[in-house]
Design a protein around this motif. Structure first.
Motif, PDB file in Angstrom:
ATOM      1  N   ARG A  36     -70.594  10.597  26.494  1.00 55.82           N
ATOM      2  CA  ARG A  36     -70.288  11.074  27.850  1.00 55.82           C
ATOM      3  C   ARG A  36     -68.863  11.613  27.918  1.00 55.82           C
ATOM      4  O   ARG A  36     -68.607  12.660  28.536  1.00 55.82           O
ATOM      5  N   ALA A  37     -67.927  10.913  27.298  1.00 55.06           N
ATOM      6  CA  ALA A  37     -66.551  11.402  27.276  1.00 55.06           C
ATOM      7  C   ALA A  37     -66.461  12.729  26.525  1.00 55.06           C
ATOM      8  O   ALA A  37     -65.760  13.660  26.953  1.00 55.06           O
ATOM      9  N   ALA A  38     -67.183  12.833  25.413  1.00 54.78           N
ATOM     10  CA  ALA A  38     -67.186  14.082  24.648  1.00 54.78           C
ATOM     11  C   ALA A  38     -67.789  15.224  25.457  1.00 54.78           C
ATOM     12  O   ALA A  38     -67.324  16.372  25.370  1.00 54.78           O
ATOM     13  N   LEU A  39     -68.798  14.936  26.257  1.00 53.86           N
ATOM     14  CA  LEU A  39     -69.392  15.966  27.107  1.00 53.86           C
ATOM     15  C   LEU A  39     -68.374  16.507  28.104  1.00 53.86           C
ATOM     16  O   LEU A  39     -68.264  17.725  28.308  1.00 53.86           O
ATOM     17  N   LEU A  40     -67.625  15.615  28.739  1.00 54.22           N
ATOM     18  CA  LEU A  40     -66.612  16.070  29.694  1.00 54.22           C
ATOM     19  C   LEU A  40     -65.609  17.001  29.005  1.00 54.22           C
ATOM     20  O   LEU A  40     -65.242  18.048  29.554  1.00 54.22           O
ATOM     21  N   ARG A  41     -65.184  16.630  27.825  1.00 52.18           N
ATOM     22  CA  ARG A  41     -64.236  17.492  27.099  1.00 52.18           C
ATOM     23  C   ARG A  41     -64.880  18.840  26.789  1.00 52.18           C
ATOM     24  O   ARG A  41     -64.237  19.882  26.902  1.00 52.18           O
ATOM     25  N   ALA A  42     -66.163  18.820  26.412  1.00 52.59           N
ATOM     26  CA  ALA A  42     -66.860  20.074  26.120  1.00 52.59           C
ATOM     27  C   ALA A  42     -66.988  20.940  27.361  1.00 52.59           C
ATOM     28  O   ALA A  42     -67.010  22.174  27.268  1.00 52.59           O
ATOM     29  N   PHE A  43     -67.048  20.311  28.533  1.00 55.33           N
ATOM     30  CA  PHE A  43     -67.116  21.061  29.797  1.00 55.33           C
ATOM     31  C   PHE A  43     -65.760  21.658  30.166  1.00 55.33           C
ATOM     32  O   PHE A  43     -65.661  22.428  31.126  1.00 55.33           O
ATOM     33  N   GLY A  44     -64.708  21.292  29.445  1.00 51.48           N
ATOM     34  CA  GLY A  44     -63.376  21.796  29.741  1.00 51.48           C
ATOM     35  C   GLY A  44     -62.528  20.860  30.567  1.00 51.48           C
ATOM     36  O   GLY A  44     -61.470  21.261  31.078  1.00 51.48           O
ATOM     37  N   VAL A  45     -62.946  19.605  30.689  1.00 53.63           N
ATOM     38  CA  VAL A  45     -62.190  18.634  31.486  1.00 53.63           C
ATOM     39  C   VAL A  45     -61.062  18.068  30.630  1.00 53.63           C
ATOM     40  O   VAL A  45     -61.320  17.468  29.574  1.00 53.63           O
ATOM     41  N   ARG A  46     -59.833  18.234  31.077  1.00 57.51           N
ATOM     42  CA  ARG A  46     -58.686  17.756  30.306  1.00 57.51           C
ATOM     43  C   ARG A  46     -58.237  16.372  30.736  1.00 57.51           C
ATOM     44  O   ARG A  46     -57.510  15.701  30.001  1.00 57.51           O
ATOM     45  N   ALA A  47     -58.631  15.939  31.928  1.00 61.82           N
ATOM     46  CA  ALA A  47     -58.292  14.597  32.404  1.00 61.82           C
ATOM     47  C   ALA A  47     -59.369  14.164  33.388  1.00 61.82           C
ATOM     48  O   ALA A  47     -59.859  14.968  34.183  1.00 61.82           O
ATOM     49  N   PHE A  48     -59.733  12.885  33.314  1.00 66.68           N
ATOM     50  CA  PHE A  48     -60.784  12.362  34.189  1.00 66.68           C
ATOM     51  C   PHE A  48     -60.478  10.904  34.497  1.00 66.68           C
ATOM     52  O   PHE A  48     -59.478  10.349  34.012  1.00 66.68           O
ATOM     53  N   THR A  49     -61.300  10.283  35.315  1.00 70.97           N
ATOM     54  CA  THR A  49     -61.047   8.923  35.761  1.00 70.97           C
ATOM     55  C   THR A  49     -62.169   7.987  35.324  1.00 70.97           C
ATOM     56  O   THR A  49     -63.197   8.433  34.799  1.00 70.97           O
ATOM     57  N   ALA A  50     -61.972   6.699  35.561  1.00 67.08           N
ATOM     58  CA  ALA A  50     -63.007   5.701  35.282  1.00 67.08           C
ATOM     59  C   ALA A  50     -63.265   4.942  36.580  1.00 67.08           C
ATOM     60  O   ALA A  50     -62.893   3.778  36.715  1.00 67.08           O
ATOM     61  N   MET A  51     -63.881   5.623  37.534  1.00 66.99           N
ATOM     62  CA  MET A  51     -64.124   5.021  38.836  1.00 66.99           C
ATOM     63  C   MET A  51     -65.053   3.818  38.691  1.00 66.99           C
ATOM     64  O   MET A  51     -66.210   3.950  38.295  1.00 66.99           O
ATOM     65  N   LEU A  52     -64.542   2.651  39.002  1.00 61.56           N
ATOM     66  CA  LEU A  52     -65.323   1.420  38.940  1.00 61.56           C
ATOM     67  C   LEU A  52     -64.955   0.579  40.150  1.00 61.56           C
ATOM     68  O   LEU A  52     -63.878   0.747  40.723  1.00 61.56           O
ATOM     69  N   TYR A  53     -65.863  -0.278  40.575  1.00 62.07           N
ATOM     70  CA  TYR A  53     -65.655  -0.955  41.849  1.00 62.07           C
ATOM     71  C   TYR A  53     -66.438  -2.262  41.888  1.00 62.07           C
ATOM     72  O   TYR A  53     -67.552  -2.354  41.351  1.00 62.07           O
ATOM     73  N   PRO A  54     -65.881  -3.303  42.503  1.00 61.96           N
ATOM     74  CA  PRO A  54     -66.579  -4.575  42.623  1.00 61.96           C
ATOM     75  C   PRO A  54     -67.424  -4.620  43.891  1.00 61.96           C
ATOM     76  O   PRO A  54     -67.170  -3.893  44.853  1.00 61.96           O
TER      77      PRO A  54
END
Length: 284
Positions: free
Chosen positions: A47-65
């Protein structure tokens, strides 16, 4: 454009993520009974590799309790994920419980760059006194917090603009990023963004064919969104989306608000907010 910066992507412990997927698969009440097939069920590294392939240079890890005692554990996982995923903006979360301010302070000291709060799933009032110190710490640090506070896809007890308006009244310098443009209360959250200079909006799922069927964005409000072009940020909800990633980008381009607006939304606004270098580093 150097690439994309996506402020609303989900990475979390695998067993937690699989429970989220199972929830959507089961057409739970938050989906409104609408089919919500998860498009990107790949393993974490892919999934992380896919984001990079889409051209995403920075992303988040949205997680929540969704219950007490969960946030600190999630924050520990997220800190480890950030260490092994340098293009992920170190993300943390919190919940209205004893000790919340202490672990929020600890997360900030350990380099958290963005927080996530989910009023709908957590089922709590963001203006709860138990969170007052947390909001204060975030406002003082200037650390952004992405909050799902709109009532889409289904209303909760504390969703809508009122609760967050009370938080902002006490913490006007809070760098609030309203998830999903505040769907479906778009214009109410535009009001908040116009009233408070540090309020921003993310585009997660907005204008896609999927969301337009459920909660269409009022076209009369497009000039207001255009005028806030320096405070609108790309968000997608990857991987938990029922369509291809590019559909979100196409939907924004089809608004025809101009190349400058589109570049700012897809890259420049978030790059400035998070202090990303002008020249992207090579992906890990």
């Amino acid at each position: 454009m150097p690439g994309l910066v996506d402020v609303h992507t989900h990475f979390m412990p695998e067993r937690v993520l699989h429970k989220v997927w199972a929830y959507f698969d089961g057409l739970g009440p938050l989906t409104g009974g609408i089919e919500w097939p998860i498009t990107y069920r790949e393993e974490e590294a892919e999934r992380a590799a896919l984001l990079r392939a889409f051209g995403v240079r920075a992303f988040t890890a949205m997680l929540y309790p969704h219950k007490p005692g969960m946030a600190r554990w999630l924050n520990g996982w997220a800190a480890d994920f950030a260490r092994r995923t340098p293009d992920c903006l170190h993300t943390s979360t919190f919940f209205p419980e004893p000790g919340a301010a202490a672990y929020v302070r600890e997360a900030l000291e350990h380099g958290t760059r963005v927080f996530k709060a989910h009023v709908q799933v957590g089922g709590y009032d963001p203006a709860d006194e138990a969170l007052h110190a947390c909001w204060g710490l975030l406002a003082e640090a200037g650390t952004p917090v992405v909050v799902h506070c709109g009532s889409g896809p289904a209303p909760g007890r504390h969703t809508g603009p009122g609760p967050m308006a009370r938080v902002l009244a006490r913490h006007p310098r809070l760098r609030l990023i309203v998830a999903h443009l505040g769907m479906p209360e778009y214009e109410d959250f535009l009001d908040l963004a116009e009233r408070y200079a540090e309020v921003r909006l993310d585009t997660t799922m907005a204008f896609t064919g999927f969301s337009e069927r459920m909660a269409p964005f009022p076209r009369r409000a497009l000039p207001r969104l255009a005028a806030l072009g320096d405070r609108v940020l790309l968000g997608t909800d990857f991987p938990n989306i029922p369509y291809r990633y590019a559909h979100q980008l196409d939907a924004l381009a089809e608004l025809a608000l101009g190349d400058d607006w589109l570049r700012a939304v897809c890259h420049d606004n978030a790059a400035r907010l998070f202090g990303l270098p002008d020249t992207p580093e090579p992906p890990p």
